[in-house]
Design a protein around this motif. Structure first.
Motif, mmCIF file in Angstrom:
data_model
loop_
_atom_site.group_PDB
_atom_site.id
_atom_site.type_symbol
_atom_site.label_atom_id
_atom_site.label_comp_id
_atom_site.label_asym_id
_atom_site.label_seq_id
_atom_site.Cartn_x
_atom_site.Cartn_y
_atom_site.Cartn_z
ATOM 1 N N SER A 1 0.682 -1.366 -0.087
ATOM 2 C CA SER A 1 -0.059 -0.031 0.065
ATOM 3 C C SER A 1 0.999 0.946 -0.080
ATOM 4 N N GLU A 2 1.878 1.384 0.942
ATOM 5 C CA GLU A 2 2.609 2.386 0.902
ATOM 6 C C GLU A 2 3.550 2.685 -0.519
ATOM 7 N N SER A 3 3.719 1.561 -1.203
ATOM 8 C CA SER A 3 4.682 1.547 -2.320
ATOM 9 C C SER A 3 3.839 2.150 -3.495
ATOM 10 N N LEU A 4 2.355 2.332 -3.273
ATOM 11 C CA LEU A 4 1.666 2.895 -4.349
ATOM 12 C C LEU A 4 1.806 4.323 -4.475
ATOM 13 N N GLU A 5 2.246 4.879 -3.303
ATOM 14 C CA GLU A 5 2.798 6.489 -3.053
ATOM 15 C C GLU A 5 4.102 6.535 -3.182
ATOM 16 N N GLN A 6 4.986 5.543 -2.654
ATOM 17 C CA GLN A 6 6.530 5.803 -2.730
ATOM 18 C C GLN A 6 6.735 4.635 -3.158
ATOM 19 N N PRO A 7 7.056 4.268 -4.511
ATOM 20 C CA PRO A 7 7.445 2.976 -5.128
ATOM 21 C C PRO A 7 8.661 2.307 -4.649
ATOM 22 N N GLU A 8 9.505 3.182 -3.997
ATOM 23 C CA GLU A 8 11.033 2.802 -3.520
ATOM 24 C C GLU A 8 10.399 1.727 -2.268
ATOM 25 N N ALA A 9 9.531 2.004 -1.679
ATOM 26 C CA ALA A 9 8.914 1.123 -0.465
ATOM 27 C C ALA A 9 9.238 -0.406 -0.830
ATOM 28 N N PHE A 10 8.836 -0.757 -2.151
ATOM 29 C CA PHE A 10 8.473 -1.979 -2.650
ATOM 30 C C PHE A 10 9.693 -2.895 -2.508
ATOM 31 N N GLY A 11 10.829 -2.072 -2.578
ATOM 32 C CA GLY A 11 12.089 -2.546 -2.321
ATOM 33 C C GLY A 11 12.072 -3.595 -0.911
ATOM 34 N N THR B 1 13.604 -14.847 -10.495
ATOM 35 C CA THR B 1 13.475 -13.741 -9.521
ATOM 36 C C THR B 1 13.233 -12.397 -9.759
ATOM 37 N N ALA B 2 13.896 -12.010 -10.835
ATOM 38 C CA ALA B 2 13.770 -10.393 -11.102
ATOM 39 C C ALA B 2 12.356 -10.335 -11.895
ATOM 40 N N ASP B 3 11.973 -11.459 -12.829
ATOM 41 C CA ASP B 3 10.728 -11.128 -13.505
ATOM 42 C C ASP B 3 9.301 -11.205 -12.494
ATOM 43 N N THR B 4 9.646 -12.148 -11.535
ATOM 44 C CA THR B 4 8.615 -12.066 -10.409
ATOM 45 C C THR B 4 8.420 -10.906 -9.579
ATOM 46 N N PHE B 5 9.512 -10.098 -9.214
ATOM 47 C CA PHE B 5 9.322 -8.803 -8.613
ATOM 48 C C PHE B 5 8.891 -7.658 -9.475
ATOM 49 N N LEU B 6 9.468 -7.970 -10.819
ATOM 50 C CA LEU B 6 9.068 -6.886 -11.723
ATOM 51 C C LEU B 6 7.459 -7.066 -12.143
ATOM 52 N N ALA B 7 6.827 -8.146 -12.190
ATOM 53 C CA ALA B 7 5.433 -8.273 -12.700
ATOM 54 C C ALA B 7 4.861 -8.076 -11.242
ATOM 55 N N ALA B 8 5.110 -8.402 -9.975
ATOM 56 C CA ALA B 8 4.550 -8.115 -8.549
ATOM 57 C C ALA B 8 4.473 -6.432 -8.510
ATOM 58 N N PHE B 9 5.554 -5.786 -8.906
ATOM 59 C CA PHE B 9 5.658 -4.397 -8.870
ATOM 60 C C PHE B 9 4.639 -3.631 -9.650
ATOM 61 N N ARG B 10 4.564 -4.257 -10.775
ATOM 62 C CA ARG B 10 3.522 -3.636 -11.891
ATOM 63 C C ARG B 10 2.070 -3.991 -11.638
ATOM 64 N N THR B 11 1.871 -5.152 -11.059
ATOM 65 C CA THR B 11 0.519 -5.346 -10.574
ATOM 66 C C THR B 11 0.291 -5.218 -9.172
ATOM 67 N N ARG B 12 0.871 -4.290 -8.483
ATOM 68 C CA ARG B 12 0.805 -4.149 -7.082
ATOM 69 C C ARG B 12 -0.632 -3.479 -6.645
ATOM 70 N N MET B 13 -1.262 -2.718 -7.622
ATOM 71 C CA MET B 13 -2.209 -1.845 -7.237
ATOM 72 C C MET B 13 -3.407 -2.970 -7.187
ATOM 73 N N ARG B 14 -3.195 -3.969 -7.581
ATOM 74 C CA ARG B 14 -4.283 -4.873 -7.792
ATOM 75 C C ARG B 14 -4.301 -5.977 -6.430
#
Length: 201
Positions: free
Chosen positions: A16-26, A53-66
């Motif tokens: 949720s925080e990463s939606l406003e501050q993307p770096e939090a997803f780290g 691993t890289a693709d998993t977190f990239l996909a997760a980041f891109r779809t995190r709003m859902r």
């Protein structure tokens, strides 16, 4: 100059925080990347695990709003993404398992050796077990390996794969039965450790 403080709290709060501050997803990467990499490496080898691993977190980041914020733990969600990506490389996984079954040697072989001990012939048992797992359907193999290698309970597997818990139970029972049958119903110690995972709801 100091960066922003690391996100904390349940995974859902971090997302949720990463939606406003993307770096939090780290923070999710710090929490789970090593485990996802280990799981992918056991299934496809180290080289492929880096990409998975890289693709998993990239996909997760891109779809995190859902992401369903009612689920505080994102681990099943991340493993589900990884399982889907591994599924796209199913042929590579099956080839690796069959090579191990045939020759007793494969880049993934060390993963199987971890399950052996001095009471069994590790190389022979690895090959038999790998061949049995290669023969499973992709769905059954996903369920079996999430339980055995990711230490998931039934409900976590169901969440990761978006299937009912009853389907998890039936796939796991079928996978165990097929593997045991392929091994001549033998119960070498490492196969016992691999398959006999207590049911967890």
């Amino acid at each position: 100059m100091n960066g922003p403080p690391a996100a904390s709290g349940p995974d859902a709060a971090v997302i949720s925080e990463s939606l406003e501050q993307p770096e939090a997803f780290g923070e999710l990467y710090r929490r789970y990347a090593a485990d996802i990499h280990c799981y992918a490496a056991r299934r496809l080898g180290d080289a492929a695990a880096d990409d998975i691993t890289a693709d998993t977190f990239l996909a997760a980041f891109r779809t995190r709003m859902r992401y369903d914020q009612a689920r505080p733990n994102a681990r099943p969600w991340l493993y589900g993404i990884a399982a889907n990506l591994i599924g796209k490389q199913r042929r590579s996984e099956v080839r690796a398992l069959r090579a191990l079954a045939r020759t007793g040697h494969d880049p993934v072989a060390e993963s199987w050796a971890e399950r052996s001990d001095s009471r069994v012939s590790a190389e022979a048992a690895q090959g038999e077990l790998a061949g049995a797992i290669a023969a499973l359907s992709a769905g059954d193999r996903h369920v079996l390996l999430l339980v055995a290698w990711a230490d998931f309970g039934y409900s976590e597997v169901a969440e990761a794969l978006s299937i009912p818990v009853g389907t998890v139970r039936s796939r796991l029972n079928r996978a165990r039965r097929k593997v045991r049958a392929a091994l001549g119903n033998a119960d070498p110690t490492h196969v016992h450790d691999f398959l006999e995972v207590p049911g967890r709801g």
